[in-house]
Design a protein around this motif. Sequence first.
Motif, mmCIF file in Angstrom:
data_model
loop_
_atom_site.group_PDB
_atom_site.id
_atom_site.type_symbol
_atom_site.label_atom_id
_atom_site.label_comp_id
_atom_site.label_asym_id
_atom_site.label_seq_id
_atom_site.Cartn_x
_atom_site.Cartn_y
_atom_site.Cartn_z
ATOM 1 N N GLY A 187 0.649 -1.158 0.088
ATOM 2 C CA GLY A 187 -0.032 0.060 0.035
ATOM 3 C C GLY A 187 0.875 1.182 0.152
ATOM 4 N N TRP A 188 1.967 1.230 0.812
ATOM 5 C CA TRP A 188 2.995 2.151 0.820
ATOM 6 C C TRP A 188 4.359 1.615 0.580
ATOM 7 C CZ3 TRP A 188 2.088 6.906 -0.261
ATOM 8 C CH2 TRP A 188 0.692 7.466 0.017
ATOM 9 N N GLU A 189 4.384 0.885 -0.404
ATOM 10 C CA GLU A 189 5.534 -0.079 -0.716
ATOM 11 C C GLU A 189 6.835 0.589 -1.289
ATOM 12 O OE1 GLU A 189 7.405 -4.041 -0.912
ATOM 13 O OE2 GLU A 189 5.614 -3.256 0.101
ATOM 14 N N ASP A 190 6.604 1.771 -1.851
ATOM 15 C CA ASP A 190 7.812 2.195 -2.517
ATOM 16 C C ASP A 190 7.954 3.827 -2.647
ATOM 17 O OD1 ASP A 190 5.655 2.138 -4.249
ATOM 18 O OD2 ASP A 190 6.884 2.221 -6.043
ATOM 19 N N CYS A 191 7.557 4.334 -1.590
ATOM 20 C CA CYS A 191 7.550 5.764 -1.505
ATOM 21 C C CYS A 191 9.334 6.327 -1.960
ATOM 22 C CB CYS A 191 7.389 6.647 -0.405
ATOM 23 S SG CYS A 191 5.606 6.298 -0.058
ATOM 24 N N ALA A 192 9.816 7.299 -2.441
ATOM 25 C CA ALA A 192 10.954 7.697 -2.782
ATOM 26 C C ALA A 192 11.042 9.271 -2.547
ATOM 27 C CB ALA A 192 11.544 7.398 -4.287
ATOM 28 N N VAL A 193 12.161 9.599 -1.970
ATOM 29 C CA VAL A 193 12.736 10.784 -1.491
ATOM 30 C C VAL A 193 14.122 10.980 -2.047
ATOM 31 C CG1 VAL A 193 11.190 11.200 0.363
ATOM 32 C CG2 VAL A 193 13.740 10.405 0.755
ATOM 33 N N PRO A 194 14.409 12.438 -2.343
ATOM 34 C CA PRO A 194 15.942 12.468 -2.674
ATOM 35 C C PRO A 194 16.943 11.884 -1.674
ATOM 36 C CG PRO A 194 14.734 14.748 -2.777
ATOM 37 C CD PRO A 194 13.842 13.641 -2.127
ATOM 38 N N PRO A 195 17.968 11.110 -2.183
ATOM 39 C CA PRO A 195 18.728 10.266 -1.292
ATOM 40 C C PRO A 195 19.305 10.931 -0.180
ATOM 41 C CG PRO A 195 18.995 9.678 -3.516
ATOM 42 C CD PRO A 195 18.229 10.919 -3.700
ATOM 43 N N ALA A 196 19.769 12.128 -0.180
ATOM 44 C CA ALA A 196 20.423 12.905 0.824
ATOM 45 C C ALA A 196 19.214 13.253 2.111
ATOM 46 C CB ALA A 196 20.820 14.339 0.404
ATOM 47 N N ARG A 197 18.099 13.098 1.553
ATOM 48 C CA ARG A 197 16.950 13.492 2.793
ATOM 49 C C ARG A 197 16.429 11.933 3.328
ATOM 50 N NH1 ARG A 197 13.298 18.489 1.153
ATOM 51 N NH2 ARG A 197 12.973 18.026 3.402
ATOM 52 N N LEU A 198 16.937 10.795 3.022
ATOM 53 C CA LEU A 198 16.280 9.590 3.260
ATOM 54 C C LEU A 198 16.453 9.219 4.774
ATOM 55 C CD1 LEU A 198 15.125 7.084 2.268
ATOM 56 C CD2 LEU A 198 17.172 5.971 2.029
ATOM 57 N N GLY A 199 17.553 9.887 5.411
ATOM 58 C CA GLY A 199 17.504 9.584 6.920
ATOM 59 C C GLY A 199 16.491 10.126 7.774
ATOM 60 N N GLY A 200 16.429 11.449 7.339
ATOM 61 C CA GLY A 200 15.466 12.247 8.008
ATOM 62 C C GLY A 200 13.982 11.717 7.863
ATOM 63 N N TYR A 201 13.767 11.565 6.585
ATOM 64 C CA TYR A 201 12.454 10.967 6.013
ATOM 65 C C TYR A 201 12.101 9.699 6.969
ATOM 66 C CZ TYR A 201 9.020 8.366 3.591
ATOM 67 O OH TYR A 201 7.978 7.516 2.956
ATOM 68 N N LEU A 202 12.961 8.854 7.000
ATOM 69 C CA LEU A 202 12.953 7.496 7.615
ATOM 70 C C LEU A 202 12.398 7.794 9.159
ATOM 71 C CD1 LEU A 202 15.320 4.705 6.643
ATOM 72 C CD2 LEU A 202 12.882 4.813 6.630
ATOM 73 N N ARG A 203 12.983 8.587 9.858
ATOM 74 C CA ARG A 203 12.608 8.934 11.238
ATOM 75 C C ARG A 203 11.339 9.602 11.502
ATOM 76 N NH1 ARG A 203 18.385 10.236 11.401
ATOM 77 N NH2 ARG A 203 17.891 12.305 10.663
ATOM 78 N N GLU A 204 10.962 10.270 10.539
ATOM 79 C CA GLU A 204 9.562 11.004 10.603
ATOM 80 C C GLU A 204 8.538 9.861 10.361
ATOM 81 O OE1 GLU A 204 8.855 14.900 9.146
ATOM 82 O OE2 GLU A 204 10.918 15.060 8.739
ATOM 83 N N PHE A 205 8.915 9.035 9.214
ATOM 84 C CA PHE A 205 7.990 7.908 8.799
ATOM 85 C C PHE A 205 7.817 7.017 9.919
ATOM 86 C CE2 PHE A 205 7.577 3.468 6.910
ATOM 87 C CZ PHE A 205 6.530 3.520 6.321
ATOM 88 N N ARG A 206 8.704 6.536 10.720
ATOM 89 C CA ARG A 206 8.799 5.743 12.029
ATOM 90 C C ARG A 206 7.850 6.447 12.917
ATOM 91 N NH1 ARG A 206 9.961 0.280 12.169
ATOM 92 N NH2 ARG A 206 12.196 0.116 11.432
ATOM 93 N N GLY A 207 8.064 7.731 13.174
ATOM 94 C CA GLY A 207 6.980 8.481 13.983
ATOM 95 C C GLY A 207 5.650 8.381 13.479
ATOM 96 N N LEU A 208 5.434 8.534 12.242
ATOM 97 C CA LEU A 208 4.177 8.406 11.779
ATOM 98 C C LEU A 208 3.511 6.977 12.071
ATOM 99 C CD1 LEU A 208 1.884 10.006 10.471
ATOM 100 C CD2 LEU A 208 2.757 9.239 8.189
ATOM 101 N N LEU A 209 4.334 5.843 11.748
ATOM 102 C CA LEU A 209 3.833 4.506 12.130
ATOM 103 C C LEU A 209 3.390 4.546 13.490
ATOM 104 C CD1 LEU A 209 6.264 2.313 10.320
ATOM 105 C CD2 LEU A 209 4.060 2.721 9.727
ATOM 106 N N ARG A 210 4.097 4.997 14.524
ATOM 107 C CA ARG A 210 4.008 5.096 15.898
ATOM 108 C C ARG A 210 2.632 5.724 16.473
ATOM 109 N NH1 ARG A 210 9.581 5.705 16.287
ATOM 110 N NH2 ARG A 210 9.289 7.866 16.741
#
Length: 715
Positions: A402-425
Motif C-alpha cells: 500500500g505504501w511499498e515504494d515511496c521515494a525521496v531525494p537520497p540525501a533526505r532519506l535518513g530524516g524521512y525515515l525517522r519521521e516515517f517511523r514516528g508516523l507509524l507510531r
Amino acid sequence: MRHQFGQGQSGQGRSGQERSGQERSPAGTARVTELAAALRATVRGEVDFDAAGRALVTMDASNYRRVPVGVVAPRDADDVAAALAVCRAHGTPVVPRGGGTSIAGQATGTGVVLDFTRHMNRVLAVDPEARTAVVQPGVVCDTLRDAAAEHGLTFGPDPSTHSRCTIGGMIGNNACGSHSVAWGTTADNTLELDVLTYRGDRARLARGGHEVPAPLRSAVETLVADRLALLRTGYPELPRRISGYALDELLPEKGRDWARAFTGSEGTLGVLTEATMRLVPAPAARALAVLGYPDESAAAEAAAGLLAYGPLTVEGMAADLVGEAALGVLPAGGAWLFVETGGADPAEARAAAETIGRAAAADLTGWKVVADPAGQRALWRVREDASGTATRLPDGGEAWPGWEDCAVPPARLGGYLREFRGLLRDHGLRGAPYGHFGDGCIHIRIDFDLLTPPGIARFREFSVELADLVAAHGGSLSGEHGDGLARAELLPRMYGDELVGVFEEFKDLWDPDGGLNPGVLARPAPLDANLRFTGLPVKPGPLAFSYPHDDGDFSAAVRRCVGVARCRVTTPGSDVMCPSFRATHDETHSTRGRARLLHEMLIGEVVTDGWRSPEVRDALDLCLSCKGCRSDCPVGVDMATYKAEFLHHHYAGRRRPAAHYAMGRLPRWLALASALRLAPVANTLAGLGPLAALAKHLGGIAPERDIPPLATAPF
C-alpha cells in the motif's frame, strides 16, 4: 454457496458488481456471452470467460481485487488489434497484464484482461553492436538478461521479481530494481515502443514522435506547449520519480521522448506490442560489500555518501526482516547496506568493494566482502525475498503493501525515515523498512487492518498523512511500482490539482473513450475501494486442520499468498516450487493460481460452488503435495495442506475417484499382499494385458502406465 463459509466481512469500498463492471441481469449476461463469441470468432489466441480463468487475474501482488469478464491471450500484434476492436465495439474496458506482480493494483482485472505471458513472450532480436534488444511485452526480465548475457551485456533494471516479471509490466510501471543507481529506471533503458490505442491506432514511440499518428501528436504537442511553465517546474527532482504521467519528457529541451513519456503509464494510454530496449555491458566480475549499521536510519544516512564510489547497488534492510539463519552470515549490526561493485576481473571487483568498506568503516558495526558468486546469490536471496517475508511480522501478524515504494531525494532519506517511523507510531502501526537506499526508495509492508471498517478508515487516514510527508520531503508517492489503485487518488497532494488536471487531459487525448485500465492514474478509484479482502468470511469452518500459524483461520492461511509469484519461476535452481507450473507453464497449476482460486471460492462471487467447486478441484489435481511451497514460498504458503482441506470437504458424503482408494490406501493393499504372499500372483496377473487393463481401469490408473511389480520379498 457462499453461506458455507460463514459471515463475510463487509469492509468498505465498492460491491463486487461495481468492481467487476458486470451486470447481474439476464441482459448483462447476454452481452458478456456476445462479447465472448465475438472474441472467439476474431482472435486466434485463447479466449477464456470461464470462472477459473477469470479468478486467476482478479488480483496482482497488491491489496486490490477487480473482477474481469474474460481473459484473452493474444498471439501477436494483430490479435491485440482484433481484441481491442471487439472490446471497443462492445464498450468493454481492457487491461494489459504481464506477470501479475504489480504491487499497486494496476494489473488487476476489469473488462477484458490481455495476458501477454502465454504467447507474446519472446526476445525477437539482440544487436550486440548497438546494445539493443527487441522484445515482446510478455518476455520475462531474466529471459532478456540471459539472451543479452551471451554477448557480454545485460538489461539494467532488475526488480526483486526479475525471475518472473515481464518487460511489458516493467515498462507499464517504470520499474527499477537494485541496480538503478548504476543503470537507471526502465524509462532510462527504453528506446522505442510499438503500441496500439484503444481505438486501434498504431504508434511507434521514440524521440521526436515522428511515427505517432498526426492527430494525437498535434494534440499532445499543443497540450505541452500550452503548459510549458507548469511542466518545467511542477515535477520534483529525484532519481526515483515514478508517480503520475511523465509529461515533462515531451518538453522540447528533452527531445520530446514519447517512449519515455509512455513508460510508467500503467496500461492507461495504449497497449504495448513490441519494445526496443537499451542493453548495458555486464561487469565481468562482481563483489558484494555488506556493511553493518546500528539501525536503518544510520544506514539511510550513509547511503548517499557511497554513490561517489560508483557502486552498482546500494540496498538497505533492517534486522527485523532477516531470519536467524541469515543473521549468521551477516556482519554485526541492526541494519545493513548491500553495496555491489563490478570489475574487469574478480580482483578488481573485490578491491572496489574493500575500498568502500574501509571508507565507511568508522560508522560501521561490522563489514565483510563476499566475492564468490554462490555467496553473493545467497545474500541477494535474503534481500529479494523481503517483499514476501515482510508480509509476516516476527510475531506472526499480517502486514500488507500500500505504501511499498515511496521515494525521496537520497540525501533526505535518513530524516524521512525517522519521521516515517514516528508516523507509524502515531497510528499504532508496525512495519519493517527496506529497499533501494542509494536511490532514496523505501519498501515496507505495514500491519494495516484491512478487514474491518475502522481498520480501513485508519488505512486511509495514514495514507493521506504519509502522502503529505513524502511531498514535504520533495519525494514521489511511487518510486518503483507505480500509483495504480493504491496512490493515484493522492497525486494532487504531490503535484497539485492543476498538474493532475493536465494528466487527465493527456489521458483523454490518448484514450477518449476511457477504455484502457479505467480507475488507474487519471480519475482514479478511491484508495480504499476494491480491496481484495472485502467479502472474505471470518474463520470458515468447521475445518479438518488447525492452522496454528494462522490463528485457526483458513481465510488467513489463503491470504498468505500475496502474489509475488516465486512459484512461477521456471529456470533451474535450488527451489522445488512449483513442479506442476514448471511442467505446464499454466498459472492454474502454480501455487499462486491455486491460492487465487481458493480466495475466490471463499468470496463466492466468481467461483460459486464453495467446497464443491470443480474449478478448485481441477487446479489442485496436479498439485503433488510435495510441500515445496512450504519451504520455498517467502510467506510459507502450504498448498499441500490446503489441498487436503479442500478435498476433505469436496468429497464429504460422496464417492471419491477410484485412484483415491487405490493410491490413498496403497500401504494397506501392500501390507495385505505381503501378509498373504500374493506378490508373485499379482505380478503374473499384471503381466496379462486384459487383466492389467481392467485393474488400471478399476484403480483409476492411466492406461498408458505400466503397473510396477511388487517385491516378492517383504522389507
